[in-house]
Write a protein that holds these residues in place. Structure first.
Motif, PDB file in Angstrom:
ATOM      1  N   GLN A 153       0.846  -1.186   0.000  1.00 45.38           N
ATOM      2  CA  GLN A 153       0.000   0.000   0.000  1.00 45.38           C
ATOM      3  C   GLN A 153       0.886   1.242   0.000  1.00 45.38           C
ATOM      4  O   GLN A 153       1.742   1.402   0.866  1.00 45.38           O
ATOM      5  CB  GLN A 153      -0.916  -0.001   1.212  1.00 45.38           C
ATOM      6  CG  GLN A 153      -1.946  -1.092   1.159  1.00 45.38           C
ATOM      7  CD  GLN A 153      -2.902  -1.001   2.327  1.00 45.38           C
ATOM      8  OE1 GLN A 153      -2.785  -0.134   3.175  1.00 45.38           O
ATOM      9  NE2 GLN A 153      -3.844  -1.916   2.361  1.00 45.38           N
ATOM     10  N   SER A 154       0.652   2.108  -0.950  1.00 46.54           N
ATOM     11  CA  SER A 154       1.502   3.280  -1.083  1.00 46.54           C
ATOM     12  C   SER A 154       1.215   4.321  -0.010  1.00 46.54           C
ATOM     13  O   SER A 154       2.084   5.093   0.348  1.00 46.54           O
ATOM     14  CB  SER A 154       1.315   3.901  -2.470  1.00 46.54           C
ATOM     15  OG  SER A 154      -0.037   4.274  -2.622  1.00 46.54           O
ATOM     16  N   GLY A 155       0.040   4.359   0.529  1.00 48.00           N
ATOM     17  CA  GLY A 155      -0.304   5.366   1.528  1.00 48.00           C
ATOM     18  C   GLY A 155      -0.120   4.893   2.950  1.00 48.00           C
ATOM     19  O   GLY A 155      -0.592   5.516   3.888  1.00 48.00           O
ATOM     20  N   ALA A 156       0.569   3.766   3.151  1.00 45.08           N
ATOM     21  CA  ALA A 156       0.691   3.194   4.475  1.00 45.08           C
ATOM     22  C   ALA A 156       1.486   4.097   5.412  1.00 45.08           C
ATOM     23  O   ALA A 156       1.276   4.084   6.608  1.00 45.08           O
ATOM     24  CB  ALA A 156       1.346   1.821   4.398  1.00 45.08           C
ATOM     25  N   GLY A 157       2.424   4.893   4.888  1.00 41.52           N
ATOM     26  CA  GLY A 157       3.262   5.712   5.745  1.00 41.52           C
ATOM     27  C   GLY A 157       2.724   7.118   5.981  1.00 41.52           C
ATOM     28  O   GLY A 157       3.409   7.946   6.546  1.00 41.52           O
ATOM     29  N   LEU A 158       1.533   7.426   5.553  1.00 46.97           N
ATOM     30  CA  LEU A 158       0.998   8.770   5.708  1.00 46.97           C
ATOM     31  C   LEU A 158       0.436   9.026   7.095  1.00 46.97           C
ATOM     32  O   LEU A 158       0.310  10.171   7.500  1.00 46.97           O
ATOM     33  CB  LEU A 158      -0.091   9.030   4.662  1.00 46.97           C
ATOM     34  CG  LEU A 158       0.379   9.021   3.216  1.00 46.97           C
ATOM     35  CD1 LEU A 158      -0.799   9.243   2.293  1.00 46.97           C
ATOM     36  CD2 LEU A 158       1.437  10.069   2.995  1.00 46.97           C
ATOM     37  N   MET A 159       0.092   7.969   7.811  1.00 42.46           N
ATOM     38  CA  MET A 159      -0.475   8.121   9.143  1.00 42.46           C
ATOM     39  C   MET A 159       0.454   7.450  10.147  1.00 42.46           C
ATOM     40  O   MET A 159       1.112   6.464   9.848  1.00 42.46           O
ATOM     41  CB  MET A 159      -1.869   7.493   9.215  1.00 42.46           C
ATOM     42  CG  MET A 159      -2.855   8.083   8.202  1.00 42.46           C
ATOM     43  SD  MET A 159      -3.117   9.844   8.352  1.00 42.46           S
ATOM     44  CE  MET A 159      -4.222   9.901   9.728  1.00 42.46           C
TER      45      MET A 159
ATOM     46  N   PRO B 215       5.878  14.207   6.383  1.00 44.11           N
ATOM     47  CA  PRO B 215       6.012  13.922   4.957  1.00 44.11           C
ATOM     48  C   PRO B 215       7.443  14.061   4.450  1.00 44.11           C
ATOM     49  O   PRO B 215       7.741  13.660   3.330  1.00 44.11           O
ATOM     50  CB  PRO B 215       5.098  14.969   4.299  1.00 44.11           C
ATOM     51  CG  PRO B 215       5.060  16.083   5.265  1.00 44.11           C
ATOM     52  CD  PRO B 215       5.172  15.459   6.627  1.00 44.11           C
ATOM     53  N   PHE B 216       8.357  14.595   5.267  1.00 39.85           N
ATOM     54  CA  PHE B 216       9.722  14.835   4.822  1.00 39.85           C
ATOM     55  C   PHE B 216      10.687  13.746   5.264  1.00 39.85           C
ATOM     56  O   PHE B 216      11.883  13.842   5.018  1.00 39.85           O
ATOM     57  CB  PHE B 216      10.195  16.205   5.302  1.00 39.85           C
ATOM     58  CG  PHE B 216       9.336  17.315   4.771  1.00 39.85           C
ATOM     59  CD1 PHE B 216       9.377  17.655   3.431  1.00 39.85           C
ATOM     60  CD2 PHE B 216       8.458  17.982   5.593  1.00 39.85           C
ATOM     61  CE1 PHE B 216       8.569  18.658   2.928  1.00 39.85           C
ATOM     62  CE2 PHE B 216       7.648  18.991   5.109  1.00 39.85           C
ATOM     63  CZ  PHE B 216       7.702  19.321   3.765  1.00 39.85           C
ATOM     64  N   VAL B 217      10.194  12.709   5.887  1.00 35.56           N
ATOM     65  CA  VAL B 217      11.054  11.588   6.281  1.00 35.56           C
ATOM     66  C   VAL B 217      11.452  10.855   5.010  1.00 35.56           C
ATOM     67  O   VAL B 217      10.601  10.575   4.149  1.00 35.56           O
ATOM     68  CB  VAL B 217      10.289  10.650   7.256  1.00 35.56           C
ATOM     69  CG1 VAL B 217      11.077   9.388   7.516  1.00 35.56           C
ATOM     70  CG2 VAL B 217       9.967  11.373   8.530  1.00 35.56           C
ATOM     71  N   PRO B 218      12.744  10.524   4.838  1.00 33.09           N
ATOM     72  CA  PRO B 218      13.159   9.817   3.624  1.00 33.09           C
ATOM     73  C   PRO B 218      12.510   8.445   3.529  1.00 33.09           C
ATOM     74  O   PRO B 218      12.362   7.739   4.527  1.00 33.09           O
ATOM     75  CB  PRO B 218      14.664   9.705   3.771  1.00 33.09           C
ATOM     76  CG  PRO B 218      15.039  10.252   5.090  1.00 33.09           C
ATOM     77  CD  PRO B 218      13.833  10.795   5.748  1.00 33.09           C
ATOM     78  N   MET B 219      12.123   8.093   2.322  1.00 29.69           N
ATOM     79  CA  MET B 219      11.500   6.801   2.055  1.00 29.69           C
ATOM     80  C   MET B 219      12.588   5.724   2.005  1.00 29.69           C
ATOM     81  O   MET B 219      13.662   5.962   1.455  1.00 29.69           O
ATOM     82  CB  MET B 219      10.742   6.820   0.726  1.00 29.69           C
ATOM     83  CG  MET B 219       9.585   7.779   0.671  1.00 29.69           C
ATOM     84  SD  MET B 219       8.259   7.292   1.737  1.00 29.69           S
ATOM     85  CE  MET B 219       7.653   5.886   0.868  1.00 29.69           C
ATOM     86  N   PRO B 220      12.309   4.528   2.532  1.00 27.56           N
ATOM     87  CA  PRO B 220      13.294   3.448   2.438  1.00 27.56           C
ATOM     88  C   PRO B 220      13.406   2.982   0.994  1.00 27.56           C
ATOM     89  O   PRO B 220      12.414   2.888   0.273  1.00 27.56           O
ATOM     90  CB  PRO B 220      12.715   2.348   3.325  1.00 27.56           C
ATOM     91  CG  PRO B 220      11.262   2.657   3.435  1.00 27.56           C
ATOM     92  CD  PRO B 220      11.131   4.142   3.267  1.00 27.56           C
ATOM     93  N   LEU B 221      14.613   2.685   0.567  1.00 24.67           N
ATOM     94  CA  LEU B 221      14.852   2.225  -0.791  1.00 24.67           C
ATOM     95  C   LEU B 221      14.663   0.713  -0.852  1.00 24.67           C
ATOM     96  O   LEU B 221      15.005   0.001   0.098  1.00 24.67           O
ATOM     97  CB  LEU B 221      16.272   2.578  -1.234  1.00 24.67           C
ATOM     98  CG  LEU B 221      16.550   4.083  -1.345  1.00 24.67           C
ATOM     99  CD1 LEU B 221      18.012   4.327  -1.643  1.00 24.67           C
ATOM    100  CD2 LEU B 221      15.680   4.691  -2.423  1.00 24.67           C
ATOM    101  N   PRO B 222      14.154   0.196  -1.951  1.00 24.63           N
ATOM    102  CA  PRO B 222      14.000  -1.260  -2.073  1.00 24.63           C
ATOM    103  C   PRO B 222      15.373  -1.917  -2.163  1.00 24.63           C
ATOM    104  O   PRO B 222      16.319  -1.343  -2.707  1.00 24.63           O
ATOM    105  CB  PRO B 222      13.204  -1.440  -3.362  1.00 24.63           C
ATOM    106  CG  PRO B 222      13.348  -0.179  -4.102  1.00 24.63           C
ATOM    107  CD  PRO B 222      13.645   0.890  -3.108  1.00 24.63           C
ATOM    108  N   GLU B 223      15.446  -3.120  -1.644  1.00 18.59           N
ATOM    109  CA  GLU B 223      16.725  -3.840  -1.645  1.00 18.59           C
ATOM    110  C   GLU B 223      16.930  -4.602  -2.904  1.00 18.59           C
ATOM    111  O   GLU B 223      16.099  -5.042  -3.553  1.00 18.59           O
ATOM    112  CB  GLU B 223      16.766  -4.783  -0.445  1.00 18.59           C
ATOM    113  CG  GLU B 223      16.756  -4.014   0.844  1.00 18.59           C
ATOM    114  CD  GLU B 223      16.727  -4.968   2.043  1.00 18.59           C
ATOM    115  OE1 GLU B 223      16.983  -6.168   1.888  1.00 18.59           O
ATOM    116  OE2 GLU B 223      16.444  -4.481   3.126  1.00 18.59           O
TER     117      GLU B 223
END
Length: 188
Positions: A163-169, A180-188
């Motif tokens: 789910q793409s919106g899982a990190g919004l809440m 919203p400014f926390v860096p997104m984890p990169l896929p391994e």
């Protein structure tokens, strides 16, 4: 006066019975639909995907070219979600290659295993279907799956995209807005 009273009673009776009849019809349709599944609601495939498969079974082969394990998992998910999908499997088998037909047999056996505990009649229906199909590749794939094996993880949840919106809440109950400014984890 007496005619007006009886007319009023009849009209009120008709108006109040229409919503009741409608509700009963809808409830019966929902009950009939829920009886067609072997798994809980959270493990079922999306109804739109099932409807698309029933409308055009060979589309599954086009979507999952050369991915036998995904074909097997997806078909198993459809079967345990709605047993009426079984009537579309012969058309899928006719359009499939030899290797894909073996995957179809594997899916049928895995679906049968999943249905044994909750819906033994559906498991028997799948077993009877394979016997009547008379396709050696499907039967070979069906027989290649051991009976005592634990069922693989649910294909409906394993194949879903994250789910793409899982990190919004954030927060305990996911009620706070996350940074919203926390860096997104990169896929391994």
């Amino acid at each position: 006066m007496e005619d007006n009273l009886s007319w009023t009673i009849m009209n009120v009776g008709r108006r109040s019975i229409v919503p009741i009849v409608s509700a009963v019809v809808i409830l019966c349709a929902m009950i009939g639909r829920s009886d067609a599944q072997c798994v809980e609601r959270s493990e079922r495939s999306a109804q739109i995907a099932i409807d698309a498969f029933v409308a055009e079974p060979s589309s599954l082969l086009v979507q999952l070219r050369s991915e036998k394990e995904k074909l097997s998992g997806r078909l198993q998910g459809y079967l345990v979600s709605d047993i009426s999908v079984l009537k579309s499997v012969p058309a899928l088998t006719r359009a499939a290659t030899q290797a894909d037909r073996a995957s179809i047999g594997t899916a049928l056996h895995r679906a049968e295993i999943r249905c044994r505990s909750g819906r033994p009649a559906f498991a028997q229906k799948i077993s009877d279907f394979v016997g009547k199909l008379h396709d050696s590749a499907v039967i070979a794939g069906y027989a290649s799956e051991p009976d005592d094996a634990s069922p693989p993880p649910s294909p409906t949840t394993a194949n879903l995209p994250a789910q793409s919106g899982a990190g919004l809440m954030s927060g305990d109950y996911k009620t706070d807005i996350a940074d919203p400014f926390v860096p997104m984890p990169l896929p391994e």
